[in-house]
Every structure is written in C-alpha cells, then in structure tokens.
Design an enzyme around this catalytic site. Structure first.
Site, short mmCIF file in Angstrom:
data_model
loop_
_atom_site.label_atom_id
_atom_site.label_comp_id
_atom_site.label_asym_id
_atom_site.label_seq_id
_atom_site.Cartn_x
_atom_site.Cartn_y
_atom_site.Cartn_z
N ASP A 165 -15.99 11.25 -19.01
CA ASP A 165 -17.19 10.68 -18.41
C ASP A 165 -17.26 9.17 -18.68
O ASP A 165 -17.39 8.76 -19.83
CB ASP A 165 -18.41 11.40 -19.01
CG ASP A 165 -19.71 11.02 -18.32
OD1 ASP A 165 -19.66 10.27 -17.32
OD2 ASP A 165 -20.77 11.48 -18.78
N VAL A 166 -17.14 8.38 -17.62
CA VAL A 166 -17.20 6.92 -17.75
C VAL A 166 -18.66 6.51 -17.78
O VAL A 166 -19.41 6.80 -16.84
CB VAL A 166 -16.46 6.24 -16.57
CG1 VAL A 166 -16.52 4.73 -16.70
CG2 VAL A 166 -15.03 6.73 -16.50
N ASP A 171 1.23 4.01 -3.07
CA ASP A 171 0.84 5.41 -2.89
C ASP A 171 1.98 6.35 -3.26
O ASP A 171 1.80 7.31 -4.00
CB ASP A 171 0.44 5.67 -1.43
CG ASP A 171 -0.88 5.03 -1.08
OD1 ASP A 171 -1.51 4.41 -1.96
OD2 ASP A 171 -1.29 5.12 0.10
N GLU A 231 0.83 -1.21 0.00
CA GLU A 231 0.00 0.00 0.00
C GLU A 231 0.87 1.26 0.00
O GLU A 231 0.68 2.17 -0.81
CB GLU A 231 -0.89 -0.01 1.25
CG GLU A 231 -1.76 1.20 1.42
CD GLU A 231 -2.84 1.27 0.34
OE1 GLU A 231 -3.74 0.45 0.39
OE2 GLU A 231 -2.73 2.14 -0.54
N SER A 255 -7.10 2.24 -4.04
CA SER A 255 -5.85 2.68 -3.45
C SER A 255 -4.89 3.18 -4.51
O SER A 255 -3.98 3.95 -4.22
CB SER A 255 -5.15 1.52 -2.75
OG SER A 255 -5.89 1.10 -1.68
#
Ligand SMILES: *[C@@H]1O[C@H](CO)[C@@H](O)[C@H](O)[C@H]1NC(C)=O
Ligand SMILES: *[C@@H]1O[C@H](CO)[C@@H](O)[C@H](O)[C@H]1NC(C)=O
Ligand SMILES: *[C@@H]1O[C@H](CO)[C@@H](O)[C@H](O)[C@H]1NC(C)=O
Ligand SMILES: *[C@@H]1O[C@H](CO)[C@@H](O)[C@H](O)[C@H]1NC(C)=O
Ligand SMILES: *[C@@H]1O[C@H](CO)[C@@H](O)[C@H](O)[C@H]1NC(C)=O
Length: 470
Positions: A424-425, A183, A179, A382
């Site tokens: 725009d998805v 990041d 993680e 994440s």
C-alpha cells in the site's frame, strides 16, 4: 531529465479553405491545440476506414462480465476447459530476507524482481500454454537483438525467453521505438520465461482508431494470450462518445472472455484543462474504462536504493467523466473521498465517475536498450504496466499448473479482497493544474485505495497466495 514515453495521435481529415472538417457531432469544430491542417488528402492516398455496427444486448454483456469476474459467482470457473497437466507445482523455497540493501543506478530487471520479491524460481515453467502480450501502435517496433543485449546487460540470474514468440500484425523494418523496447523488455523480465506476443497495429496514416483495430484483431482470434498490456492512451474529451462507447464494448467483451487487459494510467497526474474558463482535471481513456485494470506509477523513496515506494508525481489518476462508477469500487472510493485530508475542490473532478488507477508499480528511472544503445532513466506508467502484467502472468502460470483458469478480468476480485497482496503506497501526491487554486497538486495517496496508486504495488508471494484460489 525525464523521458516520458506515452504518445498518441488521432488522425482527422481536413478540407482546406473552409477551415472545417467533419468530426462526429459531439466534437469541437476547431482544430485542437497541437494539430495542424496539412490540406486536402491526395486523391491517390489510400485510406482504410473502419465501419462499426451498433451492437445489441450490450446490457446483458455487462451482467455476464459481472458474473464471470466474481469469485463468489457459480459462473466464475466457467466449466471444464482443459484437464490439468500432469506435472505438479514446484515447491517454492522461502524467500531470503537480506539485511542489507545495495545501491543501484536505475531500475533494471534485477531491481524490479528484488523489490517485488520475485526469486529465481518465479519464472514460467515452460510446460504450460501460458502467454502474455503487449500492444504497439504508431510505428513503434522492437528488435529481438535489443532484447538479447538488454538481458545480457541487466538480466541477472533468472531464466527468460530469448525472443518474442509471435508478432501479430506488421512489424515495420524501421528503427526500434523506446516504447516498444521498454514494453517487451520489462514484460519479459517480470513475466520471465513466459511466451510473449507483440500485437503491432502500425499505420498512423491508415487508421483513425488504433484501439479498435487492435481489439477487433483480438476478438477475431480464439487462442490468444491471457494478459495484454497497453501503454497508450488519450484524453477522454478528445474522443467522440460514439467511439469511446464502441471501444468500451470491445473491452467489455474481452473481459467476458476472461482476458486480463492492463492499461497505463497516463503520465500527467490528474491532468488539467479548461472548460468555459474553469480549470478541471483531465481523465484519460482507455484508462478510465470500468472493464480494464489500470496501472499507476511509483518511485523509490530513496531513488538509489530498493526502498519503500512513494507516489511518482506523474502517475495518472482520477475520475471518468464518461463512465459511471462500477459497483465493485463504490465502497473503496467512498472510503477514500471521506477520509483523504487533501481532497481537491469538488469542481475539479466528477466524484460519481469510474475512478482509476486500480494498482501501481515502479515508473521511474528505468534502463532500456533500444537500437543497441542502453538508455537510462526512462520513466512513465508505460514502464509500470508491463511489469504488473508480467507479475499477473506468473500468477496465471501457477493457476494453470494447478488446473485453474487464468485470472481474467481482475477488478471485482481486487476490490473485494481490498488489495490483499499489494504494497500500500501511502506517501505523496500527483501533479495537476498549475494555478493558484490547486497549485499543481491533484490527489494524494493514503492508506487503502486512492486515485493515484490504486491499491498499490505487487508483493509477489503475498499476491500469489491471495490470487491462486479459487
Ligand atoms: C524456461 O522455459 C523453458 C521452455 O521454454 C523450459 O525448458 C525451462 O525449464 C524453463 N526454465 C525454468 C527455470 O523453469
Ligand atoms: C479474421 O480472421 C480471418 C481468418 O483467419 C481472416 O481471414 C480475417 O481477415 C480476419 N479479420 C480481421 C479483421 O482481422
Ligand atoms: C496454445 O497452443 C496451441 C498449440 O498447441 C497454439 O496454437 C496456441 O496459439 C497456444 N495459445 C496460446 C495462447 O499461446
Ligand atoms: C460525470 O460523470 C457521469 C458518469 O458517471 C456523467 O454522466 C456526467 O456527464 C459527468 N459530468 C460531467 C460534468 O462531465
Ligand atoms: C518484499 O518483502 C519484504 C520483506 O518481507 C517487504 O518488506 C517488502 O515490502 C516486500 N515488497 C513489496 C513490494 O511489498
């Protein structure tokens, strides 16, 4: 196989024998699933307790956030904080339109930057005091050597910083966590060449409230990064309302200070749990706070090409059971509810609650280097959260260079501009309860805002254009 990266625990103290503990009054007295009582805490064990005082005038704070986050309000520029730097904004060349798109074997900084239309010039100039941060909890550490290896393998041709500028809190000496590595590596690839801080709140054994601990650290500092990304979250129902409200007040204060806080929307779609024998979706906090910008997830339509994005079915989204719908999103949510052809039964969600996510980015099939090992196919919101955070930092860079304050709390503006500058998805649905009634399907994306991908994913040149003024 997908590797989901979100994790979060909640520490409780258990008294053996009586099968009881002392939760806050609105918490269930049974052990939640997944928890095991380990018996009485050793009397030698050190514990740190956080006492939070009840706060006054919280309603006035909410009015202040409204005023400072609305571009139409006279309080939005907030007065003169600094004189503009003398260096002028560099000219951006026209982005090249390439006719062919190549195959890729997973998401890397090169793929991210290509998809979001970032050119080699779209990096921090090194002449501003701009900075960005990610927050780590639960013994998740990063190694600068992993960052170097990651940039060597995947960095491509953009300028970036060689190491994290500052760690606030304690970084343990242990192995790197996926993680934390993810990041740092992607915040520093999207928000490339921008000074990056890591807030590290370790101590799974010390603290019950990692978010509060981190937020108190922020409110104790006067000079701190403008954008913060957090890839951790918890089910709303697993937290006491006193705790949720207290954390939310701190989030509101951060918004009032002009900080941009981004939270991952979660990796379980609409979620699912059973209340008195009836299935419901399961919202996540702090994703559901009205004072943060929440980031959902997408996949490429063709996973091996840089193509249009569709819903990543894990993308967290839905409606809060705690926070009422903030006024900035009422119109967009009403529009969605009245036009979605695939709405789940209304008993599954609270249509009057704060709806999320607000935006999205790719969350599927990332490469990460952790403990010197390149790891493929890392997925989850994440991943999308630091990417979106880095993009906002690049926009802040341009704002600072032209003498404007950083973006601050983005949502009122984002909804007012109806997602301008975002892709725009419109294809795909996320997952939810695996029962006959909904058959694993939550909400579906569509034109405009939806509770799966928000307003969509960043198209950098277009987003910069809409967010550079005023
Ligand atoms: C990257 O930042 C450094 C300072 O940290 C600066 O000297 C350099 O010019 C920047 N690179 C680009 C391409 O702007
Ligand atoms: C707040 O900052 C002061 C001064 O730097 C420091 O002494 C104190 O420990 C800090 N408090 C917290 C909660 O971080
Ligand atoms: C801005 O620069 C000052 C020193 O010039 C430093 O103390 C401060 O931490 C910086 N702020 C950020 C947000 O990077
Ligand atoms: C629905 O959300 C509102 C806040 O918007 C809250 O007051 C109410 O308790 C929620 N209802 C349920 C059933 O959770
Ligand atoms: C990047 O630009 C291309 C060409 O204009 C466009 O087709 C694409 O949708 C843009 N990317 C995003 C995420 O909007």
């Amino acid at each position: 196989m997908r590797l989901r990266t979100c994790l979060l625990g909640f520490l409780a103290l258990f008294v053996p024998g009586k099968c009881s503990y002392s939760p806050e009054p609105d918490q269930q007295r049974m052990l939640p699933p997944g928890w095991v009582s380990l018996g009485r805490v050793d009397s030698e064990e050190e514990l740190s307790l956080t006492f939070a005082l009840r706060q006054q005038n919280v309603e006035r704070l909410s009015e202040l956030v409204q005023a400072v986050s609305d571009p139409g309000s006279p309080r939005y520029v907030g007065g003169l904080h600094r004189f503009p730097p003398t260096s002028s904004l560099r000219q951006r060349p026209e982005p090249e339109v390439s006719g062919t798109v190549g195959l890729h074997l997973g998401v890397t900084p090169t793929v991210i930057r290509q998809r979001y239309n970032l050119t080699a010039q779209d990096v921090g100039s090194g002449t501003t005091n701009n900075s960005q941060a990610c927050a780590q909890f639960l013994e998740q550490y990063f190694h600068d050597s992993d960052l170097a290896e990651f940039m060597r393998l995947f960095g491509g041709n953009f300028a970036h910083q060689a190491s994290v500028a500052r760690v606030v809190g304690q970084q343990g000496r242990g192995r790197a966590g996926i993680e934390a590595s993810l990041d740092v590596e992607y915040l520093m690839s999207a928000g490339a060449n921008i000074s990056t801080w890591v807030y590290s709140s370790p101590g799974r054994h010390e603290s019950q409230e990692p978010f509060l601990q981190w937020l108190l650290l922020l409110s104790n500092e006067s000079a701190l990064p403008h954008v913060h990304t957090v890839s951790y979250g918890d089910d709303e129902d697993s937290l006491s309302s006193a705790y949720i409200q207290r954390v939310n007040t701190e989030l509101m204060k951060a918004a009032a200070r002009g900080l941009t806080l981004l939270f991952a929307s979660g990796d379980s779609g609409a979620g699912c749990w059973s209340v008195s024998g009836r299935h419901q979706f399961r919202p996540s906090f702090p994703a559901s706070s009205p004072y943060v910008t929440t980031v959902g997830g997408t996949s490429f339509q063709n996973p091996f090409r840089v193509t249009n994005e569709i819903v990543d079915y894990i993308s967290g989204g839905g409606f809060s059971n705690v926070f009422p719908q903030p006024s900035y999103q009422e119109e967009a949510v009403a529009q969605f509810l009245s036009s979605s052809p695939h709405l789940p039964p209304s008993s599954y969600f609270n249509a009057s609650g704060r709806a999320y996510p607000d935006v999205a980015a790719l969350s599927d099939g990332y490469w990460v280097v952790s403990n010197s090992v390149p790891i493929p196919w890392v997925s989850g919101t994440s991943a999308s959260t630091p990417v979106f955070g880095g993009v906002l930092s690049l926009i802040n860079e341009h704002r600072i260079l032209s003498g404007r304050p950083p973006l601050g709390f983005l949502n009122p503006r984002l909804y007012q501009q109806r997602g301008a500058g975002l892709f725009d998805v419109t294809h795909g649905c996320h997952e939810s309860c695996l029962n006959e009634e909904v058959q694993g399907q939550g909400f579906c994306s569509g034109p405009g805002w939806d509770p799966v991908t928000g307003w969509g994913t960043p198209n950098f040149p277009a987003l910069l254009k809409t967010l550079i003024n005023p």
